[in-house]
Design an enzyme around this catalytic site. Structure first.
Site, short mmCIF file in Angstrom:
data_model
loop_
_atom_site.label_atom_id
_atom_site.label_comp_id
_atom_site.label_asym_id
_atom_site.label_seq_id
_atom_site.Cartn_x
_atom_site.Cartn_y
_atom_site.Cartn_z
N HIS A 167 1.31 2.54 -3.58
CA HIS A 167 0.31 3.20 -4.00
C HIS A 167 0.20 4.67 -3.40
CE1 HIS A 167 -1.57 -0.37 -6.02
NE2 HIS A 167 -1.76 -1.01 -4.84
N GLU A 214 0.81 -1.26 0.12
CA GLU A 214 0.00 0.06 0.11
C GLU A 214 1.04 1.24 0.08
OE1 GLU A 214 -3.22 -0.04 -0.57
OE2 GLU A 214 -3.24 -2.31 -0.42
#
Length: 356
Positions: free
Chosen positions: A32, A29
């Site tokens: 991202h 994550e």
């Protein structure tokens, strides 16, 4: 028959799983998140787990950092990600198609980076193999070693009454005994146990037949320089990446994939192997996470990349109705795959192939 639970081992495995999954999610994550920040996209939430919001750790700027109760993943929530929301300032869908593709690709990329960094640091932190000792490291599924009940950490004390002091002595007897019954005395948790097995014949180069029980001996590790460690890490990453891809696209995929139960069993074995085993497991899972997320299934990063590629080729956005249909198909596909993997996991558990 009553089965006792080793609560210490259970606690160690649970803790290891939490740390490993947390690291995998965080790095994926983070990819991202970093790409979104780079392109000035508003990040509303950075979350561990799925389900309803459970704990709000803190909020910094526009981003909430949270924990959700189902620890099987995580997500970064970006403003304006929903189909049809192209006009939200700082929203994901307001950005050019190339930037949106990079945001999706950065998650799997960071999973590959985490695996590579772990493999590259093994030689410096843990050490690289320079030899073997008379101790079981990994037992091959379906092998004679598995049949007779050898486990990770078993110390081979003697074979057919002959005292064993080194890994080479152990292998010399096993390799020299194809189709011959061997009586192994092993030390496990401070107790001596006797196992009887028959090394299976296997042809080697030069048409030489040797006996194989089907386990890897524990290595002797020696710390090396950063340069040697990076060379080892690069080669190891390439080998594991190739093997994982070969497994996914082979007919034996059902034997290669595993779900939450298989991962928990692998974590248990990793705890038994020590820090080296846990770091290797984390690296392999991170590689697998990166590859799986690049599969062209809507909902996964690869599926979104495929849809954005279609948008780039057409020169115009995919309609909201088509996007919603693709997402529904993706969710259904993922649900079916998850059920199949859980079936395989439960079948292995019922066949006593996990948590032996």
């Amino acid at each position: 028959m009553q089965t006792s639970i080793d609560w210490v081992a259970f606690g160690q495995t649970s803790l290891a799983l939490i740390v490993i999954i947390g690291a995998l999610i965080f790095f994926h994550e983070l990819g991202h998140f970093a790409a979104a920040k780079l392109f000035r996209i508003r990040v509303e939430e950075f979350a561990f787990g799925f389900g309803p919001k459970f704990i709000r750790i803190f909020k910094r700027g526009e981003t909430e950092y949270t924990i959700h109760p189902i620890p099987l993943g995580g997500f970064v929530k970006l403003a304006g990600m929903e189909p049809g929301k192209e006009d939200i300032p700082g929203g994901f869908n307001s950005k050019p198609v190339g930037q949106r593709m990079l945001v999706y690709f950065s998650g799997p990329l960071m999973s590959f980076v985490l695996a590579y960094l772990i493999f590259c640091m093994l030689g410096v932190v843990i050490g690289l193999p320079t030899g073997i000792i008379n101790k079981v490291d990994l037992v091959a599924p379906g092998s004679e070693a598995e049949r007779i009940g050898l486990k990770t950490g078993d110390l081979i004390v003697s074979i057919n009454g002959e005292k064993i002091d080194s890994g080479m002595e152990m292998l010399k007897i096993i390799h020299g005994s194809p189709n011959k019954r061997l009586t192994l005395v092993i030390q496990r948790d401070g107790k001596l146990l006797t196992k009887v097995g028959t090394p299976q014949p296997q042809m080697q180069e030069g048409s030489k037949k040797i006996g194989i029980l089907g386990f890897l001996p524990a290595p002797v590790l020696k710390r090396v320089s950063i340069g040697e460690s990076v060379v080892y890490g690069t080669k190891t990453t390439k080998v594991f990446l190739t093997n994982i891809l070969a497994s996914i696209f082979s007919r034996e995929i059902a034997d290669s994939v595993g779900g939450p139960i298989s991962i928990a069993d692998a974590a248990r074995t990793g705890v038994e192997r020590g820090l080296n085993g846990l770091l290797q497991l984390t690296a392999v899972l991170s590689l697998s996470l990166g590859i799986i997320n690049l599969l062209p299934i809507p909902v996964l990063d690869g599926g979104h990349l495929m849809l954005l590629l279609v948008e780039a080729i057409r020169g115009k956005r995919i309609s909201q109705a088509t996007m919603e249909l693709a997402i529904r198909i993706g969710i259904t596909t993922i649900a079916i795959i998850f059920l199949l993997i859980m079936y395989l996991d439960l079948n292995r558990l019922a066949s006593n192939k996990l948590f032996r």
